[in-house]
Motif scaffolding. Structure first.
Motif, short mmCIF file in Angstrom:
data_model
loop_
_atom_site.label_atom_id
_atom_site.label_comp_id
_atom_site.label_asym_id
_atom_site.label_seq_id
_atom_site.Cartn_x
_atom_site.Cartn_y
_atom_site.Cartn_z
N VAL A 64 0.88 -1.13 0.17
CA VAL A 64 -0.38 0.05 0.19
C VAL A 64 1.09 0.93 -0.25
CG1 VAL A 64 -1.90 0.94 1.52
CG2 VAL A 64 -1.93 -1.17 1.68
N ASP A 65 0.90 1.65 -1.02
CA ASP A 65 1.54 3.23 -0.78
C ASP A 65 1.07 4.53 -1.31
OD1 ASP A 65 3.59 4.94 -1.93
OD2 ASP A 65 4.24 4.04 -3.32
N VAL A 66 0.95 5.52 0.25
CA VAL A 66 0.22 6.40 0.43
C VAL A 66 0.98 7.59 0.49
CG1 VAL A 66 -2.65 7.27 1.11
CG2 VAL A 66 -2.36 4.88 0.51
N PRO A 67 1.75 8.57 -0.45
CA PRO A 67 2.32 8.86 0.46
C PRO A 67 2.27 10.49 1.38
CG PRO A 67 2.97 8.96 -1.86
CD PRO A 67 1.48 8.07 -1.84
N ALA A 68 0.72 10.26 1.15
CA ALA A 68 0.26 11.40 2.44
C ALA A 68 0.10 10.88 3.78
CB ALA A 68 -1.34 11.92 1.65
N ALA A 69 0.37 9.25 4.04
CA ALA A 69 0.28 8.76 5.16
C ALA A 69 1.27 9.11 6.51
CB ALA A 69 -0.22 7.73 4.98
N THR A 70 1.13 9.91 7.50
CA THR A 70 2.53 10.14 8.10
C THR A 70 2.09 9.96 9.34
OG1 THR A 70 1.29 11.81 8.72
CG2 THR A 70 2.78 12.08 7.08
N VAL A 71 0.91 9.25 9.77
CA VAL A 71 0.65 8.20 10.65
C VAL A 71 0.89 6.95 11.08
CG1 VAL A 71 -0.18 8.41 13.44
CG2 VAL A 71 0.29 10.99 11.75
N MET A 72 1.42 5.76 11.58
CA MET A 72 1.07 4.64 12.37
C MET A 72 0.86 4.52 13.47
SD MET A 72 1.03 1.39 10.87
CE MET A 72 1.48 1.86 8.62
N VAL A 73 -0.26 4.02 13.81
CA VAL A 73 -0.81 3.27 15.09
C VAL A 73 -0.72 2.02 15.01
CG1 VAL A 73 -2.28 3.62 17.37
CG2 VAL A 73 -1.72 5.61 16.01
N ILE A 74 -0.07 1.59 16.31
CA ILE A 74 0.04 -0.09 16.00
C ILE A 74 -0.73 -0.51 16.99
CG2 ILE A 74 0.84 -2.57 15.65
CD1 ILE A 74 2.76 -0.80 13.51
N GLU A 75 -1.72 -1.05 17.27
CA GLU A 75 -2.71 -1.53 18.37
C GLU A 75 -1.80 -2.92 19.39
OE1 GLU A 75 -6.90 -1.03 21.02
OE2 GLU A 75 -6.52 0.27 18.65
#
Length: 693
Positions: A548-559
């Motif tokens: 998944v390539d989404v350049p605008a994604a800047t936050v990753m939360v891993i619960e």
């Protein structure tokens, strides 16, 4: 074709005493359905029955073997009460207790007025010693039947230690004497015993120390398994090299045009990998090369350059990806660069139907379309190429070898380039991909910023949600990853559906959900909405780990990050920081945090080097668990522990190289013994090669 000497080991377990149709399925579930599977099912613990005190001195909670006189049987007054047998020795009295008792059987094994050995855990009940359901009851003259140290085996529900021990003992009796496949000098140097003796010793540990992977008997068996692995890979690799290939040498004109259209220069690692691949293609042996590189290291561009070299030489190339999302993403990268070089690329997935599909197939068969990108749809029967000479396979562990060979069969002497974004530790490279040459992309493209990784307790969940709100307001996108699709009664972890509902209450329609149980079309629709702007927060399971390539994604939360493997956490983190904005990965954990989980999160915080992370993952979890062996295509070892036996692996590799130089067809005395070893560990591809050779 299996040697006759091995027949007893490959019989079904139902031929063993105590294993019938009723529990055969349980044995199959536990270890496997054949005698040899029980031989490989090694003990995981020991019970020491050497503690033989007087009753008065027996420590509560400890397993003891007592010599007692049987005095009286006390039958229960009610159904909920136990059956008690009063016993004594010179120091004190003790009750032997049975629940749901069969009185006739108990009177038979504990007859009044006689002396018996009882072995089990001693407890205290209202100040008096008792032993519930002793593991062993025997007359004093049968002391050896109780033993002093007893192996403890991993179990599955429905099987007891007693039943498994009996079946394993019968399996070991079936184990034949086999010809020695190890060099006598090495055997002496290691002070190892022959194979059958080592197997018996591994199943009869005299202490906890003999359960250690480095105990001599276990080392010997591990080395045998690693030797079979390395020999099989070497034979398959040699077979691959002998396979008739073709020289593919382009003139560089198309590659120059594609490189001119790139918005960046190739890294040194990309240039080096490209040279290695092109050199392989310009050889008359078939190429089988692995291109491994971290997330975002530029593997697709390297693959395209190889594909264009095939087109320059007059042929065609195919690029196969495991999912439609990934295939479309690769197509989006490849198509504009190929167009700049004047080369047509077709996208072929399972979704393509009707006239459009038929037209695409005609163009491929006629040779008008030189490049094809797609999913498993590429190797379907009706797909034909005019002259396929290069197949690129992404994330091969998601495909079977049969699928790879089916794609290869669509051309003449097809070269194969396999790619993986999963950094593979050196040890697993040797055991899993030893039949391939390997190229490594160990540099990140210029401009890629490191991701700021933070470890946060789930107690601060509200503050994390507030932070996501600020990110949305700033026009950024967030991945929120959960480990399960729906709430589990047994594992208290957040469910994607539950988290989606909670975040949707806060942020409304700006939140989307994807998970593995959704239909592919529905997943693609939500992913497209996330990529194109309608959705700002994507709640997902690990379905978004790759591709998944989404350049605008800047936050990753891993619960519940403590529940993920290191390699998986690293793959997930690689989904962000692909644009020009700073990116943050938040690893949310549940307290209290175990030692291994804490170490895992510490490594994630300290480094973004995928190869270092892969090595640490191997150390922390062992190869068997790394990425989930069955899913990832890594070999499953029954006896070897790659985190403990990596030095043995290196020795096995060197041993095989020397052996094949001396006896390439395994015709000598040791070579014949090694053929037995290959059959013993079921290295079918290598055995097939030897038979045909």
């Amino acid at each position: 074709m299996r040697p006759e000497v091995l027949y007893p080991l490959f019989r079904p377990v139902t031929e063993l005493p105590g294993v019938g149709p009723r529990n055969a399925k349980l044995f199959e579930q536990l270890a496997g359905g054949r005698v040899v599977d029980l031989c490989w099912h090694l003990p995981s613990g020991v019970i020491d029955r050497g503690y033989q005190p007087m009753v008065a001195d027996a420590e509560p909670g400890r397993i003891a073997t007592l010599t007692v006189n049987v005095e009286q049987h006390v039958e229960p007054r009610g159904r909920k009460q136990p059956y008690r047998v009063r016993c004594w020795d010179e120091s004190s009295a003790i009750d032997i207790v049975f629940f749901h008792a069969k009185p006739d059987y108990i009177r038979k094994i504990l007859p009044v007025g006689e002396q018996r050995l009882v072995s089990g855990k001693v407890e205290t009940y209202y100040g008096l010693p008792q032993m519930a359901h002793p593991d062993h009851v025997a007359p004093p003259d049968q002391r050896e039947s109780v033993g002093t140290v007893e192996p403890v085996y991993p179990l599955t529900q429905g099987l007891t230690q007693k039943v498994v021990r009996k079946a394993v003992a019968a399996s070991l009796q079936s184990a034949p004497e086999l010809p020695e496949w190890l060099e006598p000098a090495y055997l002496r140097q290691q002070a190892w015993v022959p194979w059958r003796q080592a197997l018996s010793q591994a199943h009869a540990p005299a202490s906890e120390a003999e359960l250690d992977p480095l105990a001599p008997a276990r080392q010997r068996l591990a080395y045998d398994e690693l030797l079979a692995n390395q020999l099989a890979l070497a034979l398959v690799r040699r077979s691959q090299r002998k396979a008739k290939g073709r020289r593919i040498a382009g003139d560089g004109r198309l590659r120059e045009k594609a490189l001119s259209a790139l918005p960046f220069a190739l890294t040194g690692a990309q240039q080096r990998a490209t040279r290695e691949i092109l050199a392989d293609m310009d050889d008359d042996a078939r190429m089988l090369r692995l291109l491994q590189g971290d997330v975002g290291s530029g593997k697709t561009v390297v693959a395209l350059l190889a594909m264009l070299a095939a087109v320059e030489a007059g042929g065609q190339a195919a690029f196969m990806a495991p999912t439609e999302i990934l295939a479309r993403q690769h197509y989006a990268t490849i198509q504009p660069l190929a167009a700049a070089a004047g080369v047509e690329v077709l996208l072929l997935t399972g979704r393509d139907k009707g006239k459009a599909r038929q037209q695409a197939l005609r163009r491929l068969a006629a040779g008008d379309a030189k490049l094809a990108v797609g999913t498993h749809a590429l190797f379907q029967q009706d797909v034909e190429f005019q002259d396929l000479c290069l197949a690129v396979i992404d994330e091969q562990h998601r495909f079977g070898v049969h699928q790879r060979m089916t794609l290869q069969a669509k051309g003449r002497g097809v070269d194969v380039l396999v790619m993986t974004a999963t950094p593979i530790p050196r040890t697993l490279m040797l055991t899993s991909y030893g039949d391939m040459e390997a190229s490594k992309l160990d540099e990140k493209p210029a401009g890629r910023k490191p991701v700021d990784t933070r470890v946060v307790s789930l107690d601060r969940l509200d503050r994390v949600v507030d932070g996501v709100g600020r990110s949305i307001a700033a026009g950024h996108k967030t991945f929120w990853v959960c480990p399960l699709v729906e709430e589990s009664e047994t594992i208290e972890v957040a469910a994607a559906e539950e988290r989606y509902a909670a975040l949707k209450t806060r942020f409304g329609a700006r939140v989307g959900l994807v998970h593995g149980r959704m239909r592919a079309a529905d997943k693609d629709r939500v992913m497209a909405a996330f990529r194109d702007g309608e959705v700002d927060v994507l709640v997902a399971t690990t379905v978004i780990e790759v591709g998944v390539d989404v350049p605008a994604a800047t936050v990753m939360v891993i619960e519940h990050a403590e529940r993920f493997g290191l390699a998986q956490l690293h793959q997930l983190r690689g989904r962000i920081g692909r644009g020009d904005q700073p990116a943050t990965c938040l690893l949310l954990y549940q307290t209290p945090l175990g030692e291994t989980a804490a170490e895992r999160l510490k490594v994630m915080r300290e480094t973004d080097d995928g190869f270092r992370i892969a090595e640490q993952d191997l150390k922390l979890r062992g190869a068997g668990e790394l990425l989930g062996t069955r899913q990832s295509g890594f070999p499953e070892f029954r006896l070897a522990d790659l985190s403990a036996h990596d030095d043995l692996l290196a020795t096995a590799r060197d041993d095989v190289q020397l052996l094949l130089e001396r006896d390439p067809e395994l015709q000598g005395t040791r070579g014949q013994a090694l053929r037995v070893l290959l059959y013993l560990f079921e290295r079918d591809a290598a055995v097939k090669y030897l038979r045909s050779g």
